[in-house]
Design a protein around this motif. Structure first.
Motif, PDB file in Angstrom:
ATOM      1  N   PRO A  20       0.810  -1.228   0.000  1.00  0.00           N
ATOM      2  CA  PRO A  20       0.000   0.000   0.000  1.00  0.00           C
ATOM      3  C   PRO A  20       0.839   1.272   0.000  1.00  0.00           C
ATOM      4  O   PRO A  20       0.476   2.266  -0.643  1.00  0.00           O
ATOM      5  CB  PRO A  20      -0.831  -0.127   1.289  1.00  0.00           C
ATOM      6  N   LEU A  21       1.969   1.259   0.717  1.00  0.00           N
ATOM      7  CA  LEU A  21       2.833   2.434   0.756  1.00  0.00           C
ATOM      8  C   LEU A  21       3.479   2.677  -0.611  1.00  0.00           C
ATOM      9  O   LEU A  21       3.586   3.826  -1.064  1.00  0.00           O
ATOM     10  CB  LEU A  21       3.901   2.260   1.825  1.00  0.00           C
ATOM     11  N   VAL A  22       3.899   1.606  -1.270  1.00  0.00           N
ATOM     12  CA  VAL A  22       4.473   1.723  -2.614  1.00  0.00           C
ATOM     13  C   VAL A  22       3.435   2.301  -3.570  1.00  0.00           C
ATOM     14  O   VAL A  22       3.737   3.183  -4.378  1.00  0.00           O
ATOM     15  CB  VAL A  22       4.969   0.350  -3.108  1.00  0.00           C
ATOM     16  N   GLN A  23       2.189   1.827  -3.472  1.00  0.00           N
ATOM     17  CA  GLN A  23       1.128   2.338  -4.331  1.00  0.00           C
ATOM     18  C   GLN A  23       0.850   3.811  -4.061  1.00  0.00           C
ATOM     19  O   GLN A  23       0.589   4.588  -4.980  1.00  0.00           O
ATOM     20  CB  GLN A  23      -0.158   1.529  -4.110  1.00  0.00           C
ATOM     21  N   ALA A  24       0.913   4.195  -2.797  1.00  0.00           N
ATOM     22  CA  ALA A  24       0.675   5.597  -2.452  1.00  0.00           C
ATOM     23  C   ALA A  24       1.737   6.492  -3.072  1.00  0.00           C
ATOM     24  O   ALA A  24       1.425   7.566  -3.612  1.00  0.00           O
ATOM     25  CB  ALA A  24       0.655   5.754  -0.933  1.00  0.00           C
ATOM     26  N   TYR A  25       2.998   6.067  -3.021  1.00  0.00           N
ATOM     27  CA  TYR A  25       4.075   6.855  -3.646  1.00  0.00           C
ATOM     28  C   TYR A  25       3.929   6.879  -5.164  1.00  0.00           C
ATOM     29  O   TYR A  25       4.253   7.884  -5.813  1.00  0.00           O
ATOM     30  CB  TYR A  25       5.432   6.289  -3.242  1.00  0.00           C
ATOM     31  N   GLU A  26       3.455   5.794  -5.747  1.00  0.00           N
ATOM     32  CA  GLU A  26       3.247   5.780  -7.189  1.00  0.00           C
ATOM     33  C   GLU A  26       2.142   6.740  -7.590  1.00  0.00           C
ATOM     34  O   GLU A  26       2.234   7.417  -8.615  1.00  0.00           O
ATOM     35  CB  GLU A  26       2.907   4.363  -7.659  1.00  0.00           C
ATOM     36  N   MET A  27       1.087   6.842  -6.780  1.00  0.00           N
ATOM     37  CA  MET A  27       0.020   7.812  -7.048  1.00  0.00           C
ATOM     38  C   MET A  27       0.538   9.241  -6.901  1.00  0.00           C
ATOM     39  O   MET A  27       0.004  10.167  -7.515  1.00  0.00           O
ATOM     40  CB  MET A  27      -1.163   7.567  -6.128  1.00  0.00           C
ATOM     41  N   MET A  28       1.591   9.403  -6.093  1.00  0.00           N
ATOM     42  CA  MET A  28       2.211  10.713  -5.930  1.00  0.00           C
ATOM     43  C   MET A  28       3.198  11.006  -7.060  1.00  0.00           C
ATOM     44  O   MET A  28       3.768  12.091  -7.128  1.00  0.00           O
ATOM     45  CB  MET A  28       2.952  10.776  -4.591  1.00  0.00           C
ATOM     46  N   GLY A  29       3.419  10.020  -7.943  1.00  0.00           N
ATOM     47  CA  GLY A  29       4.390  10.187  -9.012  1.00  0.00           C
ATOM     48  C   GLY A  29       5.816  10.006  -8.559  1.00  0.00           C
ATOM     49  O   GLY A  29       6.747  10.520  -9.184  1.00  0.00           O
ATOM     50  N   GLN A  30       6.013   9.258  -7.463  1.00  0.00           N
ATOM     51  CA  GLN A  30       7.350   9.039  -6.911  1.00  0.00           C
ATOM     52  C   GLN A  30       7.651   7.543  -6.834  1.00  0.00           C
ATOM     53  O   GLN A  30       8.143   7.027  -5.830  1.00  0.00           O
ATOM     54  CB  GLN A  30       7.456   9.663  -5.516  1.00  0.00           C
ATOM     55  N   SER A  31       7.350   6.835  -7.913  1.00  0.00           N
ATOM     56  CA  SER A  31       7.495   5.378  -7.904  1.00  0.00           C
ATOM     57  C   SER A  31       8.945   4.931  -7.777  1.00  0.00           C
ATOM     58  O   SER A  31       9.219   3.848  -7.284  1.00  0.00           O
ATOM     59  CB  SER A  31       6.887   4.783  -9.182  1.00  0.00           C
ATOM     60  N   GLY A  32       9.877   5.744  -8.219  1.00  0.00           N
ATOM     61  CA  GLY A  32      11.287   5.352  -8.178  1.00  0.00           C
ATOM     62  C   GLY A  32      11.971   5.654  -6.856  1.00  0.00           C
ATOM     63  O   GLY A  32      13.133   5.338  -6.669  1.00  0.00           O
ATOM     64  N   GLN A  33      11.222   6.251  -5.932  1.00  0.00           N
ATOM     65  CA  GLN A  33      11.832   6.658  -4.663  1.00  0.00           C
ATOM     66  C   GLN A  33      12.122   5.444  -3.778  1.00  0.00           C
ATOM     67  O   GLN A  33      11.364   4.477  -3.725  1.00  0.00           O
ATOM     68  CB  GLN A  33      10.891   7.614  -3.924  1.00  0.00           C
TER      69      GLN A  33
ATOM     70  N   LEU B 256      -7.407  -1.146  -1.379  1.00  0.00           N
ATOM     71  CA  LEU B 256      -8.141   0.062  -1.757  1.00  0.00           C
ATOM     72  C   LEU B 256      -8.082   1.142  -0.681  1.00  0.00           C
ATOM     73  O   LEU B 256      -7.625   2.262  -0.949  1.00  0.00           O
ATOM     74  CB  LEU B 256      -9.598  -0.307  -2.044  1.00  0.00           C
ATOM     75  N   LEU B 257      -8.523   0.805   0.521  1.00  0.00           N
ATOM     76  CA  LEU B 257      -8.660   1.827   1.554  1.00  0.00           C
ATOM     77  C   LEU B 257      -7.317   2.347   2.044  1.00  0.00           C
ATOM     78  O   LEU B 257      -7.084   3.567   2.071  1.00  0.00           O
ATOM     79  CB  LEU B 257      -9.465   1.252   2.729  1.00  0.00           C
ATOM     80  N   VAL B 258      -6.406   1.444   2.442  1.00  0.00           N
ATOM     81  CA  VAL B 258      -5.124   1.868   3.006  1.00  0.00           C
ATOM     82  C   VAL B 258      -4.267   2.625   1.998  1.00  0.00           C
ATOM     83  O   VAL B 258      -3.710   3.686   2.338  1.00  0.00           O
ATOM     84  CB  VAL B 258      -4.353   0.665   3.593  1.00  0.00           C
ATOM     85  N   PRO B 259      -4.105   2.157   0.746  1.00  0.00           N
ATOM     86  CA  PRO B 259      -3.310   2.932  -0.222  1.00  0.00           C
ATOM     87  C   PRO B 259      -3.855   4.343  -0.437  1.00  0.00           C
ATOM     88  O   PRO B 259      -3.081   5.299  -0.522  1.00  0.00           O
ATOM     89  CB  PRO B 259      -3.407   2.108  -1.505  1.00  0.00           C
ATOM     90  N   PHE B 260      -5.192   4.468  -0.505  1.00  0.00           N
ATOM     91  CA  PHE B 260      -5.764   5.788  -0.740  1.00  0.00           C
ATOM     92  C   PHE B 260      -5.549   6.698   0.463  1.00  0.00           C
ATOM     93  O   PHE B 260      -5.253   7.890   0.317  1.00  0.00           O
ATOM     94  CB  PHE B 260      -7.260   5.670  -1.040  1.00  0.00           C
ATOM     95  N   TYR B 261      -5.678   6.120   1.670  1.00  0.00           N
ATOM     96  CA  TYR B 261      -5.429   6.917   2.874  1.00  0.00           C
ATOM     97  C   TYR B 261      -3.978   7.386   2.930  1.00  0.00           C
ATOM     98  O   TYR B 261      -3.700   8.555   3.255  1.00  0.00           O
ATOM     99  CB  TYR B 261      -5.766   6.094   4.115  1.00  0.00           C
ATOM    100  N   LEU B 262      -3.042   6.491   2.622  1.00  0.00           N
ATOM    101  CA  LEU B 262      -1.627   6.864   2.640  1.00  0.00           C
ATOM    102  C   LEU B 262      -1.323   7.919   1.582  1.00  0.00           C
ATOM    103  O   LEU B 262      -0.521   8.832   1.815  1.00  0.00           O
ATOM    104  CB  LEU B 262      -0.761   5.623   2.408  1.00  0.00           C
ATOM    105  N   TYR B 263      -1.981   7.781   0.429  1.00  0.00           N
ATOM    106  CA  TYR B 263      -1.792   8.776  -0.634  1.00  0.00           C
ATOM    107  C   TYR B 263      -2.260  10.158  -0.159  1.00  0.00           C
ATOM    108  O   TYR B 263      -1.563  11.168  -0.365  1.00  0.00           O
ATOM    109  CB  TYR B 263      -2.558   8.355  -1.879  1.00  0.00           C
ATOM    110  N   MET B 264      -3.428  10.210   0.488  1.00  0.00           N
ATOM    111  CA  MET B 264      -3.940  11.481   0.987  1.00  0.00           C
ATOM    112  C   MET B 264      -3.007  12.044   2.053  1.00  0.00           C
ATOM    113  O   MET B 264      -2.770  13.266   2.120  1.00  0.00           O
ATOM    114  CB  MET B 264      -5.348  11.305   1.548  1.00  0.00           C
ATOM    115  N   SER B 265      -2.456  11.178   2.892  1.00  0.00           N
ATOM    116  CA  SER B 265      -1.530  11.630   3.923  1.00  0.00           C
ATOM    117  C   SER B 265      -0.275  12.235   3.298  1.00  0.00           C
ATOM    118  O   SER B 265       0.179  13.319   3.702  1.00  0.00           O
ATOM    119  CB  SER B 265      -1.151  10.459   4.827  1.00  0.00           C
TER     120      SER B 265
END
Length: 275
Positions: free
Chosen positions: A62-75, A148-157
């Motif tokens: 979920p954390l990896v997905q959140a960073y990918e939604m932020m456009g930081q997949s390579g971080q 679904l829920l956790v990745p989206f929450y982490l993305y918002m955070s």
């Protein structure tokens, strides 16, 4: 006095002794259910700890997905400990909650084995679908939260942290706590349709009453979703409440069908008895 008409003196004590023995037999069976459940939990705990690195990587999805939604997949994503005991607290947390998820099907199976002998043949026929429904709904809720829920929450955070120029400093205990508690909590909440179906089936409450109480049901669902949602923001709240309300409506519909089927079967049996 005619002693032939008198019952043997030992009959009543034997009956009482038989009842006592039957009671202790059930206690012994229950004891073995608890022992087998603890063994399943212990073996699951050992399995989770043996694969702790692999499970840790999986739970970071979920954390990896959140960073990918932020456009930081390579971080390079790293969780940071804030003390020497943090990693041990993480291992205990991972082992305990991971064991619950892995051992749950076996624990339910052992409990059903304990209950089954006291049920009628008709009641036993519904044990298998009930068992599969409990397991299926639990993992459906768990996977909904995890994917679904956790990745989206982490993305918002992460989004709000970037907005206020905050630096992320997430410890393993806090991160995995969010993932595990949210996933297990939603898995348990997904059991609510079974309770609703049972209440309708037993005619404790009618489907029509539940349909008229949609507003109250929606309010309760929103309160539960707010308690379950890690951040309490409206976006993750909606993602949590949506599936729960859909399950509520589905449970009312299925419960109504099963109740009608039961009433129809009882009417047929009643007509057969009259004939």
């Amino acid at each position: 006095m005619n002693t032939e008409l008198m019952p043997p003196e030992h009959d009543e004590p034997e009956h009482e002794a038989g009842s006592v023995m039957a009671f202790w037999d059930h206690v012994e069976e229950l004891r073995w259910v608890l022992i087998k459940s603890l063994v399943a939990f212990f073996l699951s705990f050992c399995l989770v700890l043996a694969g702790a690195v692999w499970f840790s990587d999986v739970l970071q999805w979920p954390l990896v997905q959140a960073y990918e939604m932020m456009g930081q997949s390579g971080q390079d994503i790293q969780l940071r400990t804030d003390g020497p005991n943090n990693v041990f607290a993480f291992l205990i947390q991972l082992g305990f909650f991971g064991s619950i998820a892995l051992a749950l099907p076996f624990m339910l199976y052992f409990m059903i084995q304990f209950v089954a002998p006291g049920l009628t043949s008709k009641e036993k026929r519904i044990l298998r679908p009930v068992f599969l429904s409990i397991i299926g709904l639990f993992f459906a809720g768990l996977l909904t939260a995890f994917f679904l829920l956790v990745p989206f929450y982490l993305y918002m955070s992460l989004k709000f942290e970037a907005m206020f120029h905050f630096a992320s400093f997430w410890t393993p205990v806090k991160y995995y706590g969010i993932v595990v508690w949210t996933s297990l909590g939603l898995g348990l909440l997904f059991q609510s349709p079974l309770v609703i179906i049972l209440l309708i089936y037993l005619d404790i409450v009618s489907a029509e009453q539940l349909r008229k109480s949609r507003r109250y049901a929606m309010f309760i669902i929103l309160v539960i979703a707010a308690l379950l949602t890690p951040g309490g923001d409206p976006f993750t709240l909606a993602i949590t409440a949506g599936p729960l309300y859909a399950l509520y409506e589905s449970a009312v519909f299925i419960g109504s069908l099963l109740r009608k089927k039961k009433v129809a079967a009882e009417e047929i049996e009643w007509e057969d008895d009259i004939r």
